[in-house]
Scaffold this motif. Structure first.
Motif, PDB file in Angstrom:
ATOM      1  N   ALA A 124       0.838  -1.289  -0.100  1.00 32.24           N
ATOM      2  CA  ALA A 124      -0.027  -0.009   0.062  1.00 32.24           C
ATOM      3  C   ALA A 124       0.815   1.298  -0.033  1.00 32.24           C
ATOM      4  CB  ALA A 124      -0.818  -0.072   1.158  1.00 32.24           C
ATOM      5  N   SER A 125       2.095   1.415   0.872  1.00 32.39           N
ATOM      6  CA  SER A 125       2.802   2.421   0.864  1.00 32.39           C
ATOM      7  C   SER A 125       3.515   2.766  -0.405  1.00 32.39           C
ATOM      8  CB  SER A 125       3.900   2.090   1.878  1.00 32.39           C
ATOM      9  OG  SER A 125       3.391   2.229   3.185  1.00 32.39           O
ATOM     10  N   MET A 126       3.724   1.803  -1.280  1.00 31.56           N
ATOM     11  CA  MET A 126       4.245   1.947  -2.824  1.00 31.56           C
ATOM     12  C   MET A 126       3.233   2.433  -3.791  1.00 31.56           C
ATOM     13  SD  MET A 126       7.516   1.379  -3.219  1.00 31.56           S
ATOM     14  CE  MET A 126       7.383   0.905  -4.817  1.00 31.56           C
ATOM     15  N   ARG A 127       1.981   1.988  -3.530  1.00 32.23           N
ATOM     16  CA  ARG A 127       0.818   2.591  -4.417  1.00 32.23           C
ATOM     17  C   ARG A 127       0.673   3.873  -3.939  1.00 32.23           C
ATOM     18  NH1 ARG A 127      -1.822  -2.410  -3.228  1.00 32.23           N
ATOM     19  NH2 ARG A 127      -3.334  -1.615  -1.620  1.00 32.23           N
ATOM     20  N   SER A 128       0.662   4.178  -2.816  1.00 35.87           N
ATOM     21  CA  SER A 128       0.609   5.589  -2.374  1.00 35.87           C
ATOM     22  C   SER A 128       1.787   6.605  -2.768  1.00 35.87           C
ATOM     23  CB  SER A 128       0.677   5.865  -0.893  1.00 35.87           C
ATOM     24  OG  SER A 128      -0.685   5.315  -0.231  1.00 35.87           O
ATOM     25  N   ALA A 129       3.004   6.159  -2.849  1.00 35.48           N
ATOM     26  CA  ALA A 129       4.194   6.830  -3.170  1.00 35.48           C
ATOM     27  C   ALA A 129       4.057   6.956  -4.645  1.00 35.48           C
ATOM     28  CB  ALA A 129       5.316   6.062  -2.774  1.00 35.48           C
ATOM     29  N   ILE A 130       3.647   6.237  -5.459  1.00 33.21           N
ATOM     30  CA  ILE A 130       3.511   6.243  -7.020  1.00 33.21           C
ATOM     31  C   ILE A 130       2.642   7.467  -7.227  1.00 33.21           C
ATOM     32  CG2 ILE A 130       2.540   5.151  -9.068  1.00 33.21           C
ATOM     33  CD1 ILE A 130       3.784   2.394  -7.914  1.00 33.21           C
ATOM     34  N   ALA A 131       1.300   7.411  -6.548  1.00 38.27           N
ATOM     35  CA  ALA A 131       0.458   8.675  -6.810  1.00 38.27           C
ATOM     36  C   ALA A 131       1.299  10.092  -6.628  1.00 38.27           C
ATOM     37  CB  ALA A 131      -0.779   8.321  -5.896  1.00 38.27           C
ATOM     38  N   ALA A 132       1.876   9.870  -5.272  1.00 42.25           N
ATOM     39  CA  ALA A 132       2.636  11.329  -4.828  1.00 42.25           C
ATOM     40  C   ALA A 132       3.556  11.592  -5.833  1.00 42.25           C
ATOM     41  CB  ALA A 132       2.991  11.012  -3.406  1.00 42.25           C
ATOM     42  N   GLY A 133       4.200  10.679  -6.163  1.00 47.46           N
ATOM     43  CA  GLY A 133       5.501  10.946  -7.182  1.00 47.46           C
ATOM     44  C   GLY A 133       5.009  11.485  -8.559  1.00 47.46           C
ATOM     45  N   ILE A 134       3.787  10.783  -8.968  1.00 44.89           N
ATOM     46  CA  ILE A 134       3.287  11.584 -10.172  1.00 44.89           C
ATOM     47  C   ILE A 134       2.986  12.874 -10.036  1.00 44.89           C
ATOM     48  CG2 ILE A 134       1.467  11.332 -11.916  1.00 44.89           C
ATOM     49  CD1 ILE A 134       1.658   8.313 -11.496  1.00 44.89           C
ATOM     50  N   GLY A 135       2.471  13.066  -8.828  1.00 44.94           N
ATOM     51  CA  GLY A 135       2.086  14.669  -8.487  1.00 44.94           C
ATOM     52  C   GLY A 135       3.271  15.458  -8.326  1.00 44.94           C
ATOM     53  N   LEU A 136       4.437  15.131  -8.030  1.00 48.37           N
ATOM     54  CA  LEU A 136       5.659  15.763  -8.092  1.00 48.37           C
ATOM     55  C   LEU A 136       6.187  16.195  -9.184  1.00 48.37           C
ATOM     56  CD1 LEU A 136       7.620  14.287  -4.816  1.00 48.37           C
ATOM     57  CD2 LEU A 136       6.554  16.621  -5.010  1.00 48.37           C
ATOM     58  N   PHE A 137       6.083  15.032 -10.063  1.00 52.95           N
ATOM     59  CA  PHE A 137       6.553  15.022 -11.624  1.00 52.95           C
ATOM     60  C   PHE A 137       5.617  16.009 -12.430  1.00 52.95           C
ATOM     61  CE2 PHE A 137       6.497  13.150 -15.873  1.00 52.95           C
ATOM     62  CZ  PHE A 137       7.786  13.358 -16.273  1.00 52.95           C
ATOM     63  N   LEU A 138       4.261  16.160 -12.040  1.00 50.18           N
ATOM     64  CA  LEU A 138       3.269  17.095 -12.622  1.00 50.18           C
ATOM     65  C   LEU A 138       3.825  18.422 -12.151  1.00 50.18           C
ATOM     66  CD1 LEU A 138      -0.115  15.435 -12.629  1.00 50.18           C
ATOM     67  CD2 LEU A 138       1.365  15.681 -14.482  1.00 50.18           C
ATOM     68  N   ALA A 139       4.398  18.446 -10.885  1.00 47.95           N
ATOM     69  CA  ALA A 139       4.368  19.944 -10.193  1.00 47.95           C
ATOM     70  C   ALA A 139       5.933  20.602 -10.796  1.00 47.95           C
ATOM     71  CB  ALA A 139       4.822  19.820  -8.820  1.00 47.95           C
ATOM     72  N   ILE A 140       6.724  19.632 -11.081  1.00 48.69           N
ATOM     73  CA  ILE A 140       7.776  20.400 -11.904  1.00 48.69           C
ATOM     74  C   ILE A 140       7.597  20.665 -13.285  1.00 48.69           C
ATOM     75  CG2 ILE A 140       9.237  18.304 -12.806  1.00 48.69           C
ATOM     76  CD1 ILE A 140      11.748  19.524 -11.575  1.00 48.69           C
TER      77      ILE A 140
END
Length: 433
Positions: free
Chosen positions: A129-145
């Motif tokens: 579950a932690s990896m699934r959450s991290a993937i979503a957050a990471g994509i968010g950071l990618f969109l942010a930059i």
């Protein structure tokens, strides 16, 4: 007739409620018709054709979901995957956009196979579950930059890689204003906050001369520049295997999580085995089919939208909600002049706001266990800092498997995680980047 087809009485709803719910969902996700063409046009794809493909893919996917699965879940080209398509596959790895569309088609076939065979559920169950959450957050950071760069808030620097841009530039000021406007409207629970922000900034850009106005309504642009332009054979090379893997993984996590989350909120899921939820199986098939259709039309992967929860909140319980969204996306095709006038200063704040929403997932990471927290952190951080969702996934899965193994907890790693980690390790070992 609609009541019978969608079983409205049994679901405790009516046509008026479902239509209102559909309009609500559309308003919260309509920003994609402006943002998606802006992102994919960076690959050389025709802006007008991508605009039409986006509307058609969203309409077709939502209609299939509504008419077949009878769920109030809308679909459209997914945020994150469109950025991966444009900035990693095409700009970063050097593939043509036609080959990238071919990769989307192949990922759709694999996704459909995984859904039909039940492997999709096995994969979801096997990823922490932690990896699934991290993937979503990471994509968010990618969109942010991407958003910050597009807005001119951050720029390249030979000394520090990136640095603060010119905050006095009119387009940068418009983007900053747009972000504050969207965030404030959302905090005030105004429906369609992102869409309103995009339109207001576009109008302001017309006043400042940062974009040109050529009308609001017109016949849709030609779809010919992207329709059936996918290069499937070109996408079958070894170098793009990991691209397809990333697309499939993100599609599996994103779409499945959204479908189950929205369905639970609507009270449409029963506890128990799959056969007790026949509409879930249909929904899983519907979103798989929509990916194939989108690649043929000329857009990145289509997925279920979490914004569908806004329609459920408004009372949507049946496929009539999704069908309403489909009709509205078809009507949106006639607003192509407005879409062409939307500048990067208007889409950047929308991207940045979506990024902030996706980063909420970090609270779900199990930070107390370093063998879980470290891979999750690497996943999220590697995506923006290597400018690649693929690298983030690779770093995360490999580090998770390695840390569990060297700490004597290898049995905690699900076979699905071992397989994914091994595939990424092979990719780095034999194919480099």
């Amino acid at each position: 007739m609609a009541g019978k087809w969608f079983d409205l009485e049994a679901l405790g709803t009516n046509v008026r409620t479902e239509v209102i719910a559909g309009v609500t969902t559309f308003l919260t996700m309509a920003y994609i018709i402006f943002v998606n063409p802006e992102i994919l046009a960076t690959t050389g794809m025709d802006h007008g054709a991508v605009f039409v493909a986006t509307c058609l893919a969203a309409a077709l996917g939502s209609a299939i979901m509504g008419l077949w699965a009878n769920w109030p879940v809308a679909m459209a080209p997914g945020m994150g995957l469109n950025a991966f398509f444009a900035f990693t596959v095409v700009a970063g790895l050097g593939f043509t956009w036609q080959q990238a569309l071919g990769a989307v088609f192949i990922s759709g076939l694999i996704f459909l196979f995984l859904s039909v065979t039940g492997i999709r559920r096995w994969l979801i169950a096997g990823i922490p579950a932690s990896m699934r959450s991290a993937i979503a957050a990471g994509i968010g950071l990618f969109l942010a930059i991407i958003a910050l760069k597009s807005a001119g808030i951050v720029v390249a620097s030979p000394a520090t890689l990136i640095t603060l841009g010119d905050l006095t530039a009119s387009t940068t000021l418009l983007a900053i204003f747009g972000f504050f406007l969207i965030a404030a409207l959302d905090a005030l629970r105004v429906k369609g906050a992102i869409l309103i922000g995009i339109i207001v900034v576009t109008l302001a850009a017309m006043v400042t001369g940062d974009t040109t106005f050529s009308g609001i309504v017109d016949l849709p642009p030609s779809l010919a520049p992207t329709f059936l332009q996918l290069d499937i054979w070109g996408a079958l090379g070894f170098g793009i295997i990991h691209v397809v893997l990333v697309m499939v993984l993100v599609e599996v996590f994103d779409a499945t999580g959204t479908l189950i989350g929205v369905a639970k909120r609507a009270g449409l899921l029963k506890e128990g085995p799959t056969h007790q939820n026949p509409n879930l199986s249909r929904a899983l098939m519907a979103d798989s089919t929509a990916i194939l259709a989108g690649s043929v039309l000329g857009t990145s992967s289509t997925t279920a939208y979490v914004e569908s929860a806004s329609g459920v909140q408004a009372g949507g319980r049946s496929g009539l909600t999704a069908l309403t969204v489909a009709v509205l996306f078809l009507l949106a095709m006639f607003f192509s002049p407005l879409a062409a006038a939307v500048p990067a200063a208007a889409t950047a704040p929308a991207l940045l706001f979506v990024a902030t929403l996706m980063m909420r997932e970090l609270v779900e990471v199990e930070w107390e266990d370093v063998t879980t927290a470290a891979p999750a952190a690497l996943t999220a951080l590697a995506m923006p800092f290597t400018y690649s969702i693929a690298n983030g996934l690779a770093f995360g899965f490999i580090s998770y498997a390695v840390l569990k193994l060297v700490t004597g907890r290898g049995r905690e790693v699900h076979p699905a995680t071992w397989i994914i980690a091994a595939l990424f390790a092979i990719k780095f070992a034999f194919f480099g980047e």
